[in-house]
Design an enzyme around this catalytic site. Structure first.
Site, PDB file in Angstrom:
ATOM      1  N   SER A 132      -2.147   0.579  -5.961  1.00 28.28           N
ATOM      2  CA  SER A 132      -1.380   1.907  -6.116  1.00 28.28           C
ATOM      3  C   SER A 132      -0.487   1.790  -6.821  1.00 28.28           C
ATOM      4  O   SER A 132       0.486   0.526  -6.427  1.00 28.28           O
ATOM      5  CB  SER A 132      -2.050   2.618  -4.895  1.00 28.28           C
ATOM      6  OG  SER A 132      -0.550   2.512  -3.653  1.00 28.28           O
ATOM      7  N   LYS A 133      -0.141   3.300  -6.659  1.00 25.56           N
ATOM      8  CA  LYS A 133       1.144   3.648  -7.171  1.00 25.56           C
ATOM      9  C   LYS A 133       3.024   2.998  -6.534  1.00 25.56           C
ATOM     10  O   LYS A 133       3.930   2.196  -7.207  1.00 25.56           O
ATOM     11  CB  LYS A 133       1.888   4.428  -7.272  1.00 25.56           C
ATOM     12  CG  LYS A 133       1.355   5.698  -8.769  1.00 25.56           C
ATOM     13  CD  LYS A 133       1.524   7.281  -8.150  1.00 25.56           C
ATOM     14  CE  LYS A 133       0.548   8.032  -8.451  1.00 25.56           C
ATOM     15  NZ  LYS A 133       0.418   9.154  -8.195  1.00 25.56           N
TER      16      LYS A 133
END
Ligand code: GLU
Length: 438
Positions: free
Chosen positions: A205-206
Protein backbone atom coordinates in the site's frame (compact mmCIF):
# COMPACT_ATOMS: atom_id res chain seq x y z
CA UNK A 1 -8.90 -22.23 -31.44
CA UNK A 2 -12.41 -22.03 -32.89
CA UNK A 3 -14.39 -18.82 -32.90
CA UNK A 4 -16.87 -20.10 -30.33
CA UNK A 5 -14.18 -20.80 -27.77
CA UNK A 6 -11.93 -17.80 -28.52
CA UNK A 7 -10.44 -16.49 -25.31
CA UNK A 8 -11.75 -13.20 -23.97
CA UNK A 9 -10.40 -11.71 -20.78
CA UNK A 10 -11.10 -8.37 -19.22
CA UNK A 11 -9.65 -5.66 -17.05
CA UNK A 12 -12.44 -3.84 -15.19
CA UNK A 13 -10.79 -1.32 -12.85
CA UNK A 14 -12.72 0.95 -10.55
CA UNK A 15 -11.39 4.48 -11.16
CA UNK A 16 -10.94 5.40 -7.52
CA UNK A 17 -7.33 6.63 -7.57
CA UNK A 18 -4.03 6.23 -9.32
CA UNK A 19 -3.27 2.88 -10.99
CA UNK A 20 -2.00 0.63 -8.19
CA UNK A 21 0.87 -1.70 -9.07
CA UNK A 22 -1.24 -4.72 -8.09
CA UNK A 23 -3.98 -3.66 -10.47
CA UNK A 24 -1.48 -3.07 -13.24
CA UNK A 25 -0.04 -6.54 -12.66
CA UNK A 26 -3.58 -7.97 -12.98
CA UNK A 27 -3.92 -6.11 -16.28
CA UNK A 28 -0.53 -7.42 -17.44
CA UNK A 29 -1.35 -11.07 -16.65
CA UNK A 30 -4.70 -10.78 -18.44
CA UNK A 31 -3.03 -9.10 -21.39
CA UNK A 32 -0.35 -11.81 -21.63
CA UNK A 33 -2.95 -14.56 -21.21
CA UNK A 34 -4.91 -13.14 -24.15
CA UNK A 35 -1.89 -12.40 -26.34
CA UNK A 36 -0.40 -15.83 -25.71
CA UNK A 37 -3.62 -17.55 -26.79
CA UNK A 38 -4.46 -15.19 -29.64
CA UNK A 39 -7.50 -14.04 -27.67
CA UNK A 40 -8.84 -10.62 -26.74
CA UNK A 41 -8.08 -8.30 -23.84
CA UNK A 42 -11.07 -6.07 -23.07
CA UNK A 43 -11.29 -2.96 -20.93
CA UNK A 44 -14.27 -1.53 -19.14
CA UNK A 45 -14.42 1.09 -16.42
CA UNK A 46 -16.41 0.16 -13.32
CA UNK A 47 -17.42 3.66 -12.37
CA UNK A 48 -20.28 2.81 -10.02
CA UNK A 49 -18.67 4.50 -7.01
CA UNK A 50 -20.01 7.94 -7.92
CA UNK A 51 -17.99 9.84 -5.34
CA UNK A 52 -14.57 8.50 -6.24
CA UNK A 53 -14.94 7.80 -9.98
CA UNK A 54 -13.45 11.03 -11.32
CA UNK A 55 -12.43 11.86 -14.89
CA UNK A 56 -8.86 12.25 -13.61
CA UNK A 57 -8.88 8.72 -12.19
CA UNK A 58 -10.20 7.38 -15.50
CA UNK A 59 -7.33 9.16 -17.25
CA UNK A 60 -4.89 7.41 -14.88
CA UNK A 61 -6.14 4.04 -16.15
CA UNK A 62 -5.80 4.91 -19.83
CA UNK A 63 -2.40 6.56 -19.38
CA UNK A 64 -0.96 3.67 -17.37
CA UNK A 65 -2.10 1.03 -19.87
CA UNK A 66 -0.77 3.03 -22.77
CA UNK A 67 2.54 3.76 -21.06
CA UNK A 68 3.02 0.07 -20.18
CA UNK A 69 2.12 -0.97 -23.71
CA UNK A 70 -0.97 -2.95 -22.69
CA UNK A 71 -3.28 -2.25 -25.61
CA UNK A 72 -6.91 -3.44 -25.46
CA UNK A 73 -9.11 -4.81 -28.20
CA UNK A 74 -12.42 -3.05 -27.65
CA UNK A 75 -14.05 0.33 -27.36
CA UNK A 76 -14.05 0.66 -23.55
CA UNK A 77 -17.29 1.70 -21.88
CA UNK A 78 -18.37 2.94 -18.49
CA UNK A 79 -20.30 0.43 -16.42
CA UNK A 80 -22.74 3.16 -15.38
CA UNK A 81 -24.06 3.33 -18.96
CA UNK A 82 -25.51 -0.17 -18.56
CA UNK A 83 -27.14 0.31 -15.14
CA UNK A 84 -30.73 0.12 -16.35
CA UNK A 85 -30.03 -3.30 -17.90
CA UNK A 86 -28.58 -4.48 -14.60
CA UNK A 87 -31.69 -3.31 -12.75
CA UNK A 88 -33.92 -5.13 -15.26
CA UNK A 89 -32.01 -8.35 -14.70
CA UNK A 90 -32.47 -8.06 -10.94
CA UNK A 91 -36.19 -7.44 -11.42
CA UNK A 92 -36.45 -10.60 -13.56
CA UNK A 93 -34.68 -12.62 -10.87
CA UNK A 94 -37.23 -11.35 -8.31
CA UNK A 95 -40.07 -12.37 -10.64
CA UNK A 96 -38.52 -15.83 -10.96
CA UNK A 97 -38.24 -15.95 -7.15
CA UNK A 98 -34.47 -16.34 -7.39
CA UNK A 99 -34.10 -13.02 -5.59
CA UNK A 100 -36.25 -10.98 -3.21
CA UNK A 101 -36.57 -7.53 -1.75
CA UNK A 102 -35.84 -7.57 1.98
CA UNK A 103 -37.61 -5.53 4.67
CA UNK A 104 -35.14 -2.68 4.30
CA UNK A 105 -35.72 -2.49 0.55
CA UNK A 106 -32.48 -4.14 -0.55
CA UNK A 107 -32.88 -6.66 -3.41
CA UNK A 108 -31.03 -9.85 -2.42
CA UNK A 109 -30.03 -12.97 -4.24
CA UNK A 110 -31.52 -16.12 -2.71
CA UNK A 111 -28.49 -18.35 -2.11
CA UNK A 112 -29.58 -21.97 -2.81
CA UNK A 113 -28.60 -24.98 -0.71
CA UNK A 114 -25.55 -27.01 -1.67
CA UNK A 115 -21.97 -26.14 -2.46
CA UNK A 116 -20.15 -24.19 -5.15
CA UNK A 117 -17.01 -25.58 -6.74
CA UNK A 118 -14.67 -24.27 -9.38
CA UNK A 119 -11.30 -25.31 -10.76
CA UNK A 120 -9.31 -22.18 -10.10
CA UNK A 121 -6.67 -21.60 -12.78
CA UNK A 122 -4.14 -20.62 -10.14
CA UNK A 123 -5.28 -22.00 -6.80
CA UNK A 124 -6.63 -25.38 -7.94
CA UNK A 125 -10.07 -26.70 -7.02
CA UNK A 126 -11.97 -24.58 -4.52
CA UNK A 127 -15.26 -25.62 -2.87
CA UNK A 128 -17.35 -23.34 -0.71
CA UNK A 129 -20.43 -24.47 1.21
CA UNK A 130 -23.33 -22.25 0.17
CA UNK A 131 -24.52 -21.98 3.75
CA UNK A 132 -21.40 -19.91 4.41
CA UNK A 133 -22.56 -17.37 1.83
CA UNK A 134 -25.13 -14.78 2.87
CA UNK A 135 -28.02 -13.67 0.62
CA UNK A 136 -25.97 -10.95 -1.04
CA UNK A 137 -27.32 -7.68 -2.41
CA UNK A 138 -28.05 -7.15 -6.11
CA UNK A 139 -29.68 -3.71 -5.77
CA UNK A 140 -29.16 -1.26 -2.94
CA UNK A 141 -32.20 0.29 -1.28
CA UNK A 142 -31.79 3.30 -3.58
CA UNK A 143 -32.23 0.89 -6.51
CA UNK A 144 -28.62 1.07 -7.74
CA UNK A 145 -26.93 -2.20 -8.80
CA UNK A 146 -24.12 -3.65 -6.67
CA UNK A 147 -20.67 -4.73 -7.82
CA UNK A 148 -21.71 -8.42 -7.98
CA UNK A 149 -24.61 -7.76 -10.33
CA UNK A 150 -22.70 -5.27 -12.50
CA UNK A 151 -19.57 -7.38 -12.86
CA UNK A 152 -21.49 -10.54 -13.84
CA UNK A 153 -23.84 -8.74 -16.22
CA UNK A 154 -20.96 -6.98 -17.95
CA UNK A 155 -18.79 -10.09 -18.14
CA UNK A 156 -21.72 -11.86 -19.82
CA UNK A 157 -22.26 -8.88 -22.12
CA UNK A 158 -18.59 -8.90 -23.15
CA UNK A 159 -18.48 -12.68 -23.60
CA UNK A 160 -15.70 -13.12 -21.04
CA UNK A 161 -14.33 -16.66 -20.98
CA UNK A 162 -11.71 -16.27 -18.23
CA UNK A 163 -11.88 -14.02 -15.17
CA UNK A 164 -8.34 -13.43 -13.90
CA UNK A 165 -8.14 -11.13 -10.88
CA UNK A 166 -6.61 -10.64 -7.46
CA UNK A 167 -7.20 -13.28 -4.80
CA UNK A 168 -8.96 -10.69 -2.64
CA UNK A 169 -11.93 -11.60 -4.89
CA UNK A 170 -11.99 -15.32 -4.02
CA UNK A 171 -14.90 -14.85 -1.62
CA UNK A 172 -16.87 -13.08 -4.34
CA UNK A 173 -16.53 -15.93 -6.80
CA UNK A 174 -19.12 -18.38 -5.36
CA UNK A 175 -21.69 -15.56 -5.34
CA UNK A 176 -20.95 -14.71 -8.92
CA UNK A 177 -21.01 -18.35 -10.06
CA UNK A 178 -24.47 -18.74 -8.49
CA UNK A 179 -25.58 -15.60 -10.24
CA UNK A 180 -24.45 -16.92 -13.65
CA UNK A 181 -26.44 -20.09 -13.02
CA UNK A 182 -29.54 -18.14 -12.00
CA UNK A 183 -29.26 -16.01 -15.13
CA UNK A 184 -28.97 -19.18 -17.23
CA UNK A 185 -25.53 -18.25 -18.52
CA UNK A 186 -22.36 -20.36 -18.88
CA UNK A 187 -19.86 -19.78 -16.07
CA UNK A 188 -16.42 -18.50 -17.14
CA UNK A 189 -13.17 -19.95 -15.79
CA UNK A 190 -11.73 -18.15 -12.78
CA UNK A 191 -8.13 -17.62 -11.77
CA UNK A 192 -7.06 -15.72 -8.66
CA UNK A 193 -3.65 -14.08 -8.57
CA UNK A 194 -1.65 -13.98 -5.35
CA UNK A 195 -1.47 -10.75 -3.42
CA UNK A 196 1.55 -8.47 -3.59
CA UNK A 197 3.06 -7.82 -0.18
CA UNK A 198 5.33 -5.00 0.92
CA UNK A 199 8.82 -5.73 2.31
CA UNK A 200 7.28 -5.96 5.80
CA UNK A 201 4.87 -8.71 4.77
CA UNK A 202 1.82 -6.45 4.86
CA UNK A 203 -0.41 -5.91 1.83
CA UNK A 204 1.38 -3.50 -0.53
CA UNK A 205 0.00 0.00 0.00
CA UNK A 206 0.93 3.67 -0.04
CA UNK A 207 2.67 3.21 3.29
CA UNK A 208 5.39 1.37 1.36
CA UNK A 209 6.16 4.38 -0.87
CA UNK A 210 5.51 4.68 -4.59
CA UNK A 211 3.14 1.84 -5.47
CA UNK A 212 1.11 3.37 -8.28
CA UNK A 213 2.20 3.39 -11.89
CA UNK A 214 1.94 7.19 -11.83
CA UNK A 215 4.24 7.50 -8.80
CA UNK A 216 6.79 5.01 -10.09
CA UNK A 217 6.88 6.86 -13.38
CA UNK A 218 7.45 10.15 -11.54
CA UNK A 219 10.33 8.52 -9.66
CA UNK A 220 12.07 7.81 -12.95
CA UNK A 221 11.33 4.17 -13.75
CA UNK A 222 11.04 3.03 -17.35
CA UNK A 223 7.91 1.19 -18.49
CA UNK A 224 10.08 -1.73 -19.67
CA UNK A 225 11.46 -2.12 -16.14
CA UNK A 226 8.03 -2.03 -14.52
CA UNK A 227 6.65 -4.45 -17.11
CA UNK A 228 9.42 -6.95 -16.39
CA UNK A 229 9.24 -6.39 -12.63
CA UNK A 230 5.47 -6.97 -12.55
CA UNK A 231 5.84 -10.06 -14.72
CA UNK A 232 8.03 -11.65 -12.05
CA UNK A 233 5.64 -10.77 -9.21
CA UNK A 234 4.16 -14.23 -8.77
CA UNK A 235 5.06 -15.68 -12.15
CA UNK A 236 8.21 -17.42 -13.28
CA UNK A 237 9.69 -19.35 -16.17
CA UNK A 238 12.65 -21.36 -14.98
CA UNK A 239 15.14 -18.93 -13.48
CA UNK A 240 14.85 -16.37 -16.28
CA UNK A 241 14.70 -12.80 -14.93
CA UNK A 242 14.76 -10.69 -18.11
CA UNK A 243 12.01 -10.96 -20.68
CA UNK A 244 11.25 -9.02 -23.78
CA UNK A 245 7.54 -8.49 -24.42
CA UNK A 246 7.71 -11.20 -27.10
CA UNK A 247 9.43 -13.65 -24.78
CA UNK A 248 6.93 -12.96 -22.01
CA UNK A 249 4.02 -13.45 -24.40
CA UNK A 250 5.42 -16.72 -25.70
CA UNK A 251 6.25 -18.09 -22.25
CA UNK A 252 3.24 -16.91 -20.27
CA UNK A 253 1.25 -19.76 -18.79
CA UNK A 254 -1.17 -19.10 -15.97
CA UNK A 255 -0.43 -22.48 -14.44
CA UNK A 256 3.02 -21.12 -13.59
CA UNK A 257 1.57 -18.39 -11.38
CA UNK A 258 2.47 -19.10 -7.77
CA UNK A 259 -0.26 -19.65 -5.22
CA UNK A 260 1.56 -17.83 -2.45
CA UNK A 261 1.95 -14.08 -2.17
CA UNK A 262 4.57 -12.16 -4.14
CA UNK A 263 6.87 -9.67 -2.46
CA UNK A 264 7.68 -6.16 -3.63
CA UNK A 265 11.46 -5.82 -3.73
CA UNK A 266 12.54 -2.22 -4.39
CA UNK A 267 16.17 -3.24 -5.02
CA UNK A 268 15.03 -5.62 -7.73
CA UNK A 269 12.94 -2.94 -9.39
CA UNK A 270 16.00 -0.67 -9.43
CA UNK A 271 18.07 -3.49 -10.88
CA UNK A 272 15.58 -3.92 -13.72
CA UNK A 273 15.52 -0.18 -14.32
CA UNK A 274 19.29 0.05 -14.50
CA UNK A 275 19.37 -2.92 -16.86
CA UNK A 276 16.99 -1.21 -19.29
CA UNK A 277 18.75 2.15 -18.91
CA UNK A 278 21.98 0.41 -19.92
CA UNK A 279 20.65 -1.71 -22.74
CA UNK A 280 17.82 0.13 -24.50
CA UNK A 281 18.84 2.42 -27.36
CA UNK A 282 19.33 6.01 -26.18
CA UNK A 283 16.68 7.19 -28.62
CA UNK A 284 14.12 4.93 -26.98
CA UNK A 285 14.93 6.25 -23.49
CA UNK A 286 15.11 9.91 -24.45
CA UNK A 287 11.34 10.58 -24.42
CA UNK A 288 11.21 9.22 -20.86
CA UNK A 289 14.25 11.27 -19.84
CA UNK A 290 13.08 14.60 -21.24
CA UNK A 291 10.63 15.46 -18.42
CA UNK A 292 13.50 15.14 -15.91
CA UNK A 293 15.94 17.41 -17.76
CA UNK A 294 16.43 21.01 -16.63
CA UNK A 295 14.66 23.65 -18.69
CA UNK A 296 16.43 24.38 -21.93
CA UNK A 297 18.38 21.13 -22.07
CA UNK A 298 15.43 19.24 -23.58
CA UNK A 299 15.99 20.91 -26.90
CA UNK A 300 19.68 21.73 -26.70
CA UNK A 301 21.40 19.50 -29.23
CA UNK A 302 24.89 19.72 -27.69
CA UNK A 303 23.52 18.77 -24.25
CA UNK A 304 21.71 15.74 -25.63
CA UNK A 305 24.79 14.65 -27.59
CA UNK A 306 26.93 14.86 -24.47
CA UNK A 307 24.36 12.87 -22.55
CA UNK A 308 24.39 10.18 -25.19
CA UNK A 309 28.20 10.09 -25.29
CA UNK A 310 28.36 9.72 -21.51
CA UNK A 311 25.43 7.31 -21.27
CA UNK A 312 27.51 4.19 -20.45
CA UNK A 313 29.32 6.07 -17.67
CA UNK A 314 26.14 7.57 -16.26
CA UNK A 315 24.15 4.33 -16.28
CA UNK A 316 27.00 2.43 -14.68
CA UNK A 317 26.05 4.18 -11.42
CA UNK A 318 22.56 5.63 -11.75
CA UNK A 319 19.47 3.46 -11.43
CA UNK A 320 16.70 5.96 -12.14
CA UNK A 321 16.23 8.83 -14.58
CA UNK A 322 16.58 11.63 -11.98
CA UNK A 323 19.76 10.00 -10.66
CA UNK A 324 21.16 10.17 -14.18
CA UNK A 325 20.17 13.80 -14.52
CA UNK A 326 21.86 14.64 -11.22
CA UNK A 327 25.05 12.88 -12.31
CA UNK A 328 24.88 14.59 -15.69
CA UNK A 329 24.18 18.09 -14.40
CA UNK A 330 27.69 19.21 -15.31
CA UNK A 331 27.06 18.37 -18.95
CA UNK A 332 23.60 19.73 -19.39
CA UNK A 333 23.84 23.01 -17.53
CA UNK A 334 26.70 25.47 -17.24
CA UNK A 335 28.25 24.42 -13.92
CA UNK A 336 30.59 27.37 -13.69
CA UNK A 337 27.70 29.50 -12.47
CA UNK A 338 27.07 27.10 -9.62
CA UNK A 339 30.34 27.16 -7.63
CA UNK A 340 29.60 26.97 -3.91
CA UNK A 341 31.75 28.23 -1.03
CA UNK A 342 33.17 24.71 -0.66
CA UNK A 343 33.99 24.66 -4.38
CA UNK A 344 35.63 28.06 -4.14
CA UNK A 345 37.89 26.84 -1.34
CA UNK A 346 38.91 23.81 -3.43
CA UNK A 347 39.55 26.03 -6.47
CA UNK A 348 41.68 28.45 -4.44
CA UNK A 349 43.78 25.57 -3.17
CA UNK A 350 44.14 24.13 -6.64
CA UNK A 351 45.02 27.40 -8.28
CA UNK A 352 48.53 26.39 -9.45
CA UNK A 353 47.43 23.05 -10.75
CA UNK A 354 44.59 24.63 -12.73
CA UNK A 355 46.92 27.20 -14.25
CA UNK A 356 49.37 24.58 -15.41
CA UNK A 357 46.58 22.38 -16.71
CA UNK A 358 45.13 25.27 -18.65
CA UNK A 359 48.46 25.78 -20.43
CA UNK A 360 49.01 22.08 -21.05
CA UNK A 361 45.49 21.52 -22.34
CA UNK A 362 45.52 24.58 -24.63
CA UNK A 363 48.46 23.14 -26.50
CA UNK A 364 47.39 19.50 -26.46
CA UNK A 365 47.71 18.26 -30.05
CA UNK A 366 45.24 15.42 -29.73
CA UNK A 367 41.99 15.74 -27.82
CA UNK A 368 41.24 12.18 -26.86
CA UNK A 369 41.01 10.21 -23.63
CA UNK A 370 44.53 8.72 -23.60
CA UNK A 371 46.22 12.06 -24.24
CA UNK A 372 44.00 13.72 -21.61
CA UNK A 373 44.88 11.03 -19.07
CA UNK A 374 48.55 11.62 -19.81
CA UNK A 375 48.16 15.39 -19.34
CA UNK A 376 46.50 14.88 -15.94
CA UNK A 377 49.14 12.32 -14.98
CA UNK A 378 51.95 14.68 -15.94
CA UNK A 379 50.50 17.40 -13.72
CA UNK A 380 50.10 14.91 -10.86
CA UNK A 381 53.78 14.00 -11.10
CA UNK A 382 54.64 17.67 -11.13
CA UNK A 383 52.70 18.02 -7.86
CA UNK A 384 54.76 15.28 -6.24
CA UNK A 385 52.40 12.42 -7.14
CA UNK A 386 49.43 13.89 -5.30
CA UNK A 387 46.45 12.96 -7.51
CA UNK A 388 43.92 14.63 -5.26
CA UNK A 389 45.69 18.00 -5.53
CA UNK A 390 44.98 17.91 -9.26
CA UNK A 391 41.83 15.83 -9.61
CA UNK A 392 39.72 17.66 -7.06
CA UNK A 393 40.11 21.24 -8.33
CA UNK A 394 39.89 20.07 -11.94
CA UNK A 395 36.63 18.24 -11.27
CA UNK A 396 35.18 21.20 -9.40
CA UNK A 397 36.33 23.61 -12.12
CA UNK A 398 34.72 21.55 -14.88
CA UNK A 399 31.60 20.20 -13.20
CA UNK A 400 30.96 22.10 -9.96
CA UNK A 401 30.80 18.71 -8.28
CA UNK A 402 33.13 16.61 -6.14
CA UNK A 403 32.19 13.25 -7.67
CA UNK A 404 31.23 11.86 -11.06
CA UNK A 405 32.52 10.04 -14.12
CA UNK A 406 36.20 9.75 -15.04
CA UNK A 407 37.83 13.13 -15.65
CA UNK A 408 39.56 12.30 -18.93
CA UNK A 409 36.24 10.94 -20.17
CA UNK A 410 34.43 14.11 -19.12
CA UNK A 411 36.97 16.28 -20.92
CA UNK A 412 36.81 14.14 -24.05
CA UNK A 413 33.04 14.50 -24.14
CA UNK A 414 33.03 18.24 -23.40
CA UNK A 415 35.59 18.99 -26.09
CA UNK A 416 38.63 21.25 -25.95
CA UNK A 417 37.02 24.67 -26.31
CA UNK A 418 34.36 23.96 -23.66
CA UNK A 419 36.98 22.59 -21.22
CA UNK A 420 39.22 25.64 -21.74
CA UNK A 421 36.23 27.97 -21.37
CA UNK A 422 35.27 26.36 -18.07
CA UNK A 423 38.85 26.44 -16.80
CA UNK A 424 39.09 30.10 -17.72
CA UNK A 425 35.90 30.88 -15.82
CA UNK A 426 37.23 29.00 -12.81
CA UNK A 427 40.53 30.91 -12.92
CA UNK A 428 38.64 34.15 -13.15
CA UNK A 429 36.54 33.05 -10.18
CA UNK A 430 39.74 32.34 -8.24
CA UNK A 431 41.05 35.82 -8.94
CA UNK A 432 37.78 37.41 -7.91
CA UNK A 433 38.06 35.55 -4.64
CA UNK A 434 41.56 36.77 -3.92
CA UNK A 435 43.60 33.88 -5.25
CA UNK A 436 47.16 34.46 -6.40
CA UNK A 437 49.23 32.46 -8.82
CA UNK A 438 52.53 31.33 -7.30
N1 GLU B 1 -13.91 -3.21 -10.36
C1 GLU B 1 -13.42 -4.35 -9.63
C2 GLU B 1 -12.07 -4.00 -9.00
O1 GLU B 1 -11.41 -3.13 -9.49
C3 GLU B 1 -13.28 -5.52 -10.55
C4 GLU B 1 -13.02 -6.81 -9.85
C5 GLU B 1 -13.11 -7.98 -10.79
O2 GLU B 1 -12.17 -8.18 -11.55
O3 GLU B 1 -14.14 -8.66 -10.75
O4 GLU B 1 -11.71 -4.58 -7.99
Amino acid sequence: MSATTAIKVRFPPSPTGKMHLGNARTALFNWLFARHAGGQFLLRIEDTDKERSTPENITFIHDALKWLGLGYDNEPFLQSTRQSLHVEAATRLVEQELAYKDTEGVTRFKVPAGATTWADLVQGEITIENKQVEDFALLRSDGSPTYHLGVVMDDIFQGITHVIRGDDHINNTPKQIMLYAALGEPVPAFGHLPLILGPDGEKLSKRHGAVSIQDLRAEGYLPQAIFNFMLRLGWGHGDQELFTVEEATAAFDISNVSKGPARFDAAKLKWYNQHYLKTLPFGQILPHLVPFLPDGAQTHKADLERLEALWPDLTARAQTLPEIVTAATAFITDPTRAYTAEHTAILLEGHDALHHLYDALSSLPEWQEEALKAAIHHQVEHMGGNFKAVGRPLRVALTAATGGPDLARIMAVLGQSEVLRRLKVSLHHIHENGGHHH
